[in-house]
Enzyme design. Structure first.
Site, short mmCIF file in Angstrom:
data_model
loop_
_atom_site.label_atom_id
_atom_site.label_comp_id
_atom_site.label_asym_id
_atom_site.label_seq_id
_atom_site.Cartn_x
_atom_site.Cartn_y
_atom_site.Cartn_z
N CYS A 222 -41.53 31.89 43.14
CA CYS A 222 -42.35 31.47 42.02
C CYS A 222 -41.85 30.07 41.78
O CYS A 222 -40.75 30.03 41.29
CB CYS A 222 -42.60 32.49 40.69
SG CYS A 222 -43.29 31.76 39.33
N CYS B 104 -47.55 26.32 44.66
CA CYS B 104 -47.53 27.34 44.27
C CYS B 104 -47.72 28.65 45.16
O CYS B 104 -48.74 28.33 46.19
CB CYS B 104 -48.98 27.37 43.29
SG CYS B 104 -49.39 28.92 42.66
#
Length: 279
Positions: free
Chosen positions: A80, A194
């Protein structure tokens, strides 16, 4: 891919707030299919995008510690960008096993571009982080970087992954601020910063001008995980099989997440892993 990678042993726990980190888990399994890979989603604090930096910094080391106690991995992978750019050092200080973070692929993109103009497609949180600015300054000082943060693309990627209805025009809409910006017509490389976004890499490529290359850090994270495992004493454990899914709240079946995780090979859903304060 070397035989050493293919034969690598050990247990890895891949962590994200939701399903985006599955793209990193997929890369790890591709280069090291003998590894026991488990997955953890912080469903008890999802989504991270609407949480303050202070709340995330307080939460991430503690939820990582709770998950590691339960899953007993040899390496903890933070798949992440938001969590890594905010609290990677804090998580490393809290755990007694190696931690691999996620860094936007700015350095390889800057080396790959032929026009000297690249795009960075991320969440708004990653875009505004000082960590991201430092990466650009250090590794892309000689190129132009056009940044855009999109929450809508995260939602679109999740709907696509779950085979739910979605508006295909959203892919072009997510890219438009990059290509419409000054010098945007010369962008030839876009960083997918992302871990959700590689879920829809093909759709983004189809919506982009011909010749634009999309790059993410998934493969680099997988290689780093293998390097770290090579220097790690593996834990003794009775259970050998991977493929477990850990969540961090109770009272919800998380049907969409469970469905997508099963498609990625994480079919065994364990009991919720709760922080001590939540029990």
């Amino acid at each position: 891919m070397t035989q050493q990678m293919l034969d690598a042993q050990g247990r890895v726990l891949v962590f994200d707030s939701g399903m985006g980190g599955l793209t990193v888990a997929r890369e790890i399994r591709q280069i090291a299919p003998a590894l026991q890979v488990d997955y953890a989603a912080d469903t008890g604090f999802f989504p991270y995008g609407d949480k303050s930096d202070e709340a995330l910094r307080a939460r991430l080391p503690e939820v990582a510690a709770a998950l590691v106690r339960e899953a007993r991995p040899d390496v903890f992978v933070i798949a992440c960008n938001t969590a890594s750019t905010l609290a990677l050092d804090d998580v490393r200080a809290r755990l007694d096993i190696p931690v691999v973070g996620t860094v936007p692929a700015i350095k390889p993109a800057a080396s790959l571009t032929r026009t000297g103009v690249i795009g960075l497609l991320a969440t708004p949180g990653t875009i505004r982080r000082a960590y991201t600015a430092r990466l650009i300054e250090e590794f892309a000082g000689d190129v132009t970087v056009i940044l855009h943060g999109s929450v809508d693309l995260v939602r679109l990627a999740e709907a696509f992954a779950a085979d739910e209805a979605y508006d295909a025009r959203g892919f072009a809409a997510a890219l438009a601020p990059i290509f419409d910006a000054r010098d945007g017509d010369t962008v030839d490389t876009i960083v997918l910063a992302c871990t959700h976004f590689p879920l829809v890499r093909a759709q983004l490529a189809a919506a982009a001008p011909v010749g634009v290359t999309f790059i993410d850090s998934g493969a680099a994270i997988a290689r780093q995980t293998l390097r770290v495992l090579g220097n790690t004493a593996l834990a003794e454990r009775a259970e050998k099989a991977g493929g477990r899914l850990f969540i961090t709240d109770e009272g919800s079946d998380h049907a969409r997440l469970v469905k997508v995780c099963a498609r990625f090979g994480f079919e065994r859903v364990g009991p919720p892993v709760l922080l001590t304060a939540e029990r």
